[in-house]
Scaffold this active site. Sequence first.
Site, mmCIF file in Angstrom:
data_model
loop_
_atom_site.group_PDB
_atom_site.id
_atom_site.type_symbol
_atom_site.label_atom_id
_atom_site.label_comp_id
_atom_site.label_asym_id
_atom_site.label_seq_id
_atom_site.Cartn_x
_atom_site.Cartn_y
_atom_site.Cartn_z
ATOM 1 N NE ARG A 31 -27.078 -10.897 19.058
ATOM 2 C CZ ARG A 31 -26.061 -11.046 18.200
ATOM 3 N NH1 ARG A 31 -26.283 -11.492 16.998
ATOM 4 N NH2 ARG A 31 -24.838 -10.709 18.535
ATOM 5 C CD GLU A 176 -15.827 -10.385 11.600
ATOM 6 O OE1 GLU A 176 -15.888 -11.610 11.752
ATOM 7 O OE2 GLU A 176 -16.748 -9.618 11.914
ATOM 8 C CE LYS A 218 -18.520 -10.062 9.053
ATOM 9 N NZ LYS A 218 -19.507 -11.130 9.201
ATOM 10 C CB SER A 260 -24.486 -4.792 10.769
ATOM 11 O OG SER A 260 -24.754 -5.906 11.575
ATOM 12 N N GLY A 261 -22.071 -4.641 13.042
ATOM 13 C CA GLY A 261 -21.408 -4.159 14.260
ATOM 14 C C GLY A 261 -22.279 -3.538 15.329
ATOM 15 N N GLY A 262 -23.597 -3.722 15.261
ATOM 16 C CA GLY A 262 -24.456 -3.108 16.271
ATOM 17 C C GLY A 262 -25.207 -1.895 15.735
ATOM 18 N NE ARG A 294 -24.302 -7.441 16.334
ATOM 19 C CZ ARG A 294 -23.298 -6.832 16.946
ATOM 20 N NH1 ARG A 294 -23.500 -6.261 18.117
ATOM 21 N NH2 ARG A 294 -22.098 -6.790 16.405
HETATM 22 C C1 5MM Z 1 -18.958 -8.839 14.363
HETATM 23 O O1 5MM Z 1 -19.707 -9.969 14.303
HETATM 24 C C2 5MM Z 1 -19.851 -10.573 13.019
HETATM 25 C C3 5MM Z 1 -20.840 -9.828 12.177
HETATM 26 O O2 5MM Z 1 -22.038 -9.634 12.910
HETATM 27 P P1 5MM Z 1 -22.738 -8.194 12.982
HETATM 28 O O3 5MM Z 1 -23.181 -7.891 11.573
HETATM 29 O O4 5MM Z 1 -23.875 -8.415 13.932
HETATM 30 O O5 5MM Z 1 -21.709 -7.234 13.493
HETATM 31 C C4 5MM Z 1 -20.349 -12.006 13.257
HETATM 32 O O6 5MM Z 1 -20.098 -12.812 12.126
HETATM 33 C C5 5MM Z 1 -19.691 -12.602 14.480
HETATM 34 O O7 5MM Z 1 -18.371 -12.876 14.169
HETATM 35 C C6 5MM Z 1 -20.473 -13.843 14.855
HETATM 36 O O8 5MM Z 1 -21.761 -13.459 15.276
HETATM 37 C C7 5MM Z 1 -19.801 -14.720 15.893
HETATM 38 O O9 5MM Z 1 -19.616 -14.001 17.078
HETATM 39 P P2 5MM Z 1 -19.070 -14.746 18.380
HETATM 40 O O10 5MM Z 1 -19.055 -13.651 19.407
HETATM 41 O O11 5MM Z 1 -20.066 -15.811 18.729
HETATM 42 O O12 5MM Z 1 -17.735 -15.282 18.058
#
Ligand code: 5MM
Length: 331
Positions: A31, A176, A218, A260-262, A294
């Site tokens: 990131r 989640e 989630k 938010s997922g991107g 994100r």
């Molecule tokens: C899907 O990722 C979770 C929510 O983030 P977005 O809103 O950006 O989609 C996020 O909590 C995610 O689980 C963490 O960033 C940890 O990710 P990693 O890949 O480090 O396990």
Amino acid sequence: MTDLVPIARSLFAEGKGILAADESVHTATARLASYGIPTSAEMRRKYRDLFFGAEGIEQFLSGVILFSETLREKGNDKKLFPKSLAARGILPGVKVDLGTEPISTSPEELITQGLLDLPERLAEYKKQGAAFTKWRAVIRIDGDQLPTASAIHENAKRLAQYAKEVQTAGLVPILEPEVLLEGKHSRARARAVIKEALTTLFSVLEEQSVDRASLVVKTSMALSGSESPRKDTPEEVAEDTLAALMESVPRQVAGIVFLSGGQSPDQATDNLGAIIRRAREVSAPWPLTFSYARALQDEALELWKGKEENVPAARAAYLDRLAKVSAALAA
Ligand code: 5MM
């Protein structure tokens, strides 16, 4: 025995939601690199401080999900991060899964790791101030082939075991099962897969007698895949997301949060607003809020670039986004 229900419910305090700041070392490195920021442990600490040290975040945040490394670190104010968040009324949580690996029988799909030493780690995280936890399963759509029912079921079994152990340890679990946005699929396919993943999850949770009232779900929103030319309107997203949730999530859960997922920050904000409005129309039985990484961080990272002199501008952009997302909850 800790009463977990009020803790879980407090994550849904009016106008507030969760900052997901639980990027693992691998994800945080990627990131930061995507914004041209070189990484080191100290740069990751500064990255966390950018978001946790901003004045006024307690107006918008009920909780923050931390990575285990961050639980033990201090902000620029020399206070441990979980302590300084808790002092402002923000619940500290922690990601407890240890990432994913390919499933041996279906190598294009992933299974989440981290159950082996979970009870020991939970005891440690609790001592360090965590009040809640999160475990992410990753579900990829590829045409009609993926996900397989077996990958969904295996991930659901691990999510259920995780939830049970977390509740036993006196912590709130966030479950989640993320349905990835990446792909060419339609919004209808995303809706069907979200429904299938959650239906399977709640059937396994029931088999294993996991308490629903003290858990938080989630979920992804139902969106056309990121490689699809289709641009969904917020109303379309809201209709399909709520349809999937109403058909799969029992009324007893403490609440549902969205990742938010991107999506861009504006998309994630507008879609959340439409979901909140639709939830009212269909009398959805659970409280809803955001748990974004994100969509809350991107604009600030773009301005920060890892430089001290940019912190005020980056924090101003972050607070502005928090205010917009919080306003969407009252839409
Ligand atoms: C899907 O990722 C979770 C929510 O983030 P977005 O809103 O950006 O989609 C996020 O909590 C995610 O689980 C963490 O960033 C940890 O990710 P990693 O890949 O480090 O396990």
